[in-house]
Design an enzyme around this catalytic site. Structure first.
Site, PDB file in Angstrom:
ATOM      1  CE1 TYR A 143      -3.493   2.390   0.589  1.00  0.00           C
ATOM      2  CE2 TYR A 143      -2.292   3.328   2.451  1.00  0.00           C
ATOM      3  CZ  TYR A 143      -3.459   3.513   1.825  1.00  0.00           C
ATOM      4  OH  TYR A 143      -4.363   4.672   1.783  1.00  0.00           O
ATOM      5  CG  ASP A 238       5.819   3.898   0.565  1.00  0.00           C
ATOM      6  OD1 ASP A 238       6.003   4.596   1.649  1.00  0.00           O
ATOM      7  OD2 ASP A 238       4.723   3.400   0.463  1.00  0.00           O
ATOM      8  CE  LYS A 266       1.196   4.592   8.329  1.00  0.00           C
ATOM      9  NZ  LYS A 266       1.184   3.928   6.978  1.00  0.00           N
TER      10      LYS A 266
HETATM   11  C1  LIG Z   1       0.488   4.455   5.719  1.00  0.00           C
HETATM   12  C2  LIG Z   1       1.219   4.244   4.554  1.00  0.00           C
HETATM   13  C3  LIG Z   1       1.144   5.158   3.406  1.00  0.00           C
HETATM   14  C4  LIG Z   1       0.077   6.415   3.496  1.00  0.00           C
HETATM   15  O1  LIG Z   1       0.354   7.205   4.391  1.00  0.00           O
HETATM   16  P1  LIG Z   1      -0.734   8.324   4.715  1.00  0.00           P
HETATM   17  O2  LIG Z   1      -0.049   9.111   5.937  1.00  0.00           O
HETATM   18  O3  LIG Z   1      -1.781   7.267   5.569  1.00  0.00           O
HETATM   19  O4  LIG Z   1      -1.711   8.934   3.753  1.00  0.00           O
HETATM   20  C5  LIG Z   1       1.982   4.982   2.378  1.00  0.00           C
HETATM   21  N1  LIG Z   1       2.765   4.227   2.341  1.00  0.00           N
HETATM   22  C6  LIG Z   1       3.009   3.141   3.416  1.00  0.00           C
HETATM   23  C7  LIG Z   1       3.993   2.113   3.097  1.00  0.00           C
HETATM   24  C8  LIG Z   1       2.182   3.173   4.420  1.00  0.00           C
HETATM   25  O5  LIG Z   1       2.042   2.461   5.478  1.00  0.00           O
END
Ligand SMILES: *Cc1c(COP(=O)(O)O)cnc(C)c1O
Length: 429
Positions: A143, A238, A266
């Site tokens: 994701y 990512d 995060k």
């Molecule tokens: C949480 C997450 C996102 C999206 O981040 P948001 O702040 O919720 O938009 C993108 N990539 C990864 C790997 C994630 O865990």
């Protein structure tokens, strides 16, 4: 007894679609009523009934130093007193950028944004602008936020283009996204052999955490770096979840890999809306105002969010922080596996740094299909059993979970004892 969670859920559904501002919170995949959280402190959250939970969600990752850490709160308070937002540059933005560049050496230049979605969306636009190519590669089960070209599921065969995984996403967007299987080196090689000159970038979760925790193999990681370099494609790590979570230098420090671009979020916001993307200077300099790739944000580099992030980054660099976090996470994973073994339930677990996964399955998953083949029903029963007894996991079998510095040896042991009880109950049915 009146259940405030139930009352609030009913009230929420009258004004908010599904009662929530992010779908997983609605408990759709486990059933039941979501817990409305009133407050959080350290390793605990309290719901609106006043019930306390040992929390392994950690706001889905940010709460690495524990909820409402007094030093983070003080930094936020101090910053807020100086004004909430200026829409102009500040010194604190430079300090956090310098800090991130120092901790993650592949990042030579960095731009701050407000969410992980924005970071990955911008990194992909940048990769396309830099290479002048349109195609992107992602992996099934990873994701990367909810921008249009990333809401894609695999087509029916090898090298077929992806289909939108959400209504409202034009097929014209997703036709530029190739969706491959995680850990499948042969498929990756074949893709580059056939389409290498059209691929702008490959984006991946370097330890997947959005199909539960899935580790990449060494061969997969090596092949990604070699193939992208050979074909002039940008490799995007990512690290929105793994950054400062699996290790101080992120997944790339554990892999010994230098990606071209990295996205973060995060943990770097410490619970406030802050994210970033950065990487090689040559690529980052293609962004406006230096280059032709447009990217902007009214609240980007918000002073209160930056203050929370800077303090969090300071705390996680204190001696022993990751050793301790990793040890507590291992204690939990080991305890859960032992408890399950005694019941004969097919179960395993794994962790990297302060991130872990639980699987109702005999072996660790290698990809999304493996994860989907695990016993999702057993997870639901386990989830509700734990929640009932005051331990909170994410309400889906497809989510990794998180330990914080506030989870003491005693709290982890208590969680394991509760899990042993829940698993024994499950085995007796
Ligand atoms: C949480 C997450 C996102 C999206 O981040 P948001 O702040 O919720 O938009 C993108 N990539 C990864 C790997 C994630 O865990």
């Amino acid at each position: 007894m009146t259940d405030r969670n139930e009352q609030l859920f009913t009230r929420a559904k009258a004004v908010i679609p599904g009662g929530v501002n992010s779908p997983v919170r609605a408990f759709g995949s486990v059933g039941g009523v979501p817990r409305f959280i009133k407050r959080a402190e350290g390793a605990f959250v309290w719901d609106e009934n006043g019930k306390r939970y040992i929390d392994y969600v950690g706001s889905w990752g940010p709460a690495i130093v524990g909820h409402a850490h007094p030093e983070v709160l003080e930094a936020v308070r101090e910053a807020a007193l100086g004004g909430l937002s200026f829409g102009a540059p500040t010194e604190a933005e430079i300090v956090i950028a310098e800090e991130i560049c120092r901790l993650v050496p592949s990042v030579e230049r960095l731009r701050l944004v407000s969410s992980g979605t924005e970071a990955t969306m911008s990194a992909i636009r940048l990769a396309r602008g830099y290479t002048g190519r349109d195609q992107i590669v992602k992996f099934e089960g990873c994701y990367h936020g909810h921008s249009d070209s990333l809401l894609v599921k695999a087509g029916s065969g090898l090298l077929t283009f992806g289909h939108p995984s959400s209504a409202g996403v034009p097929a014209d967007f997703t036709k530029h996204t190739l969706v491959l299987e995680y850990n499948n080196v042969a498929q990756l090689e074949e893709t580059f052999a056939q389409a290498g000159s059209q691929i702008a970038c490959v984006i991946l979760e370097p330890f997947a955490g959005n199909m539960n925790l899935v580790r990449p193999t060494r061969e997969f990681i090596r092949a990604l770096r070699e193939l992208t370099a050979k074909h002039g494609a940008v490799l995007i790590y990512d690290e929105v979840m793994t950054g400062f979570r699996v290790a101080l230098g992120g997944a790339q420090s554990l892999h010994g890999i230098t990606p071209d671009l990295t996205t973060m979020g995060k943990v770097i916001g410490g619970g406030m809306p802050l994210a970033a993307f950065g990487g090689k200077r040559e690529i980052m300099d293609c962004i406006s105002p230096l280059g032709g790739v447009y990217q902007a944000g009214t609240l980007s580099g918000n002073p209160v969010a930056v203050a929370a992030g800077l303090k969090t980054l300071e705390i996680i660099q204190r001696p022993g922080f990751y050793e301790n976090l990793t040890a507590r996470t291992k204690q939990l994973v080991h305890g859960l596996k032992q408890a399950a073994e005694q019941t004969g339930i097919a179960f395993t677990a794994d962790s990297v740094g302060g991130m872990f996964g639980l699987y109702f399955s005999g072996s660790l998953p290698q990809n999304y299909a493996d994860m989907a083949a695990s016993n999702i029903e057993a997870f639901k029963t386990f989830f509700h059993g734990m929640l009932e007894r005051g331990v909170s996991f994410g309400p889906s079998a497809y989510e990794a979970a998180f330990v914080s510095a506030a989870h003491t040896e005693e709290l982890v042991a208590e969680s394991v004892a509760i899990a042993a009880d829940v698993l024994a109950h499950m085995a007796s049915y």
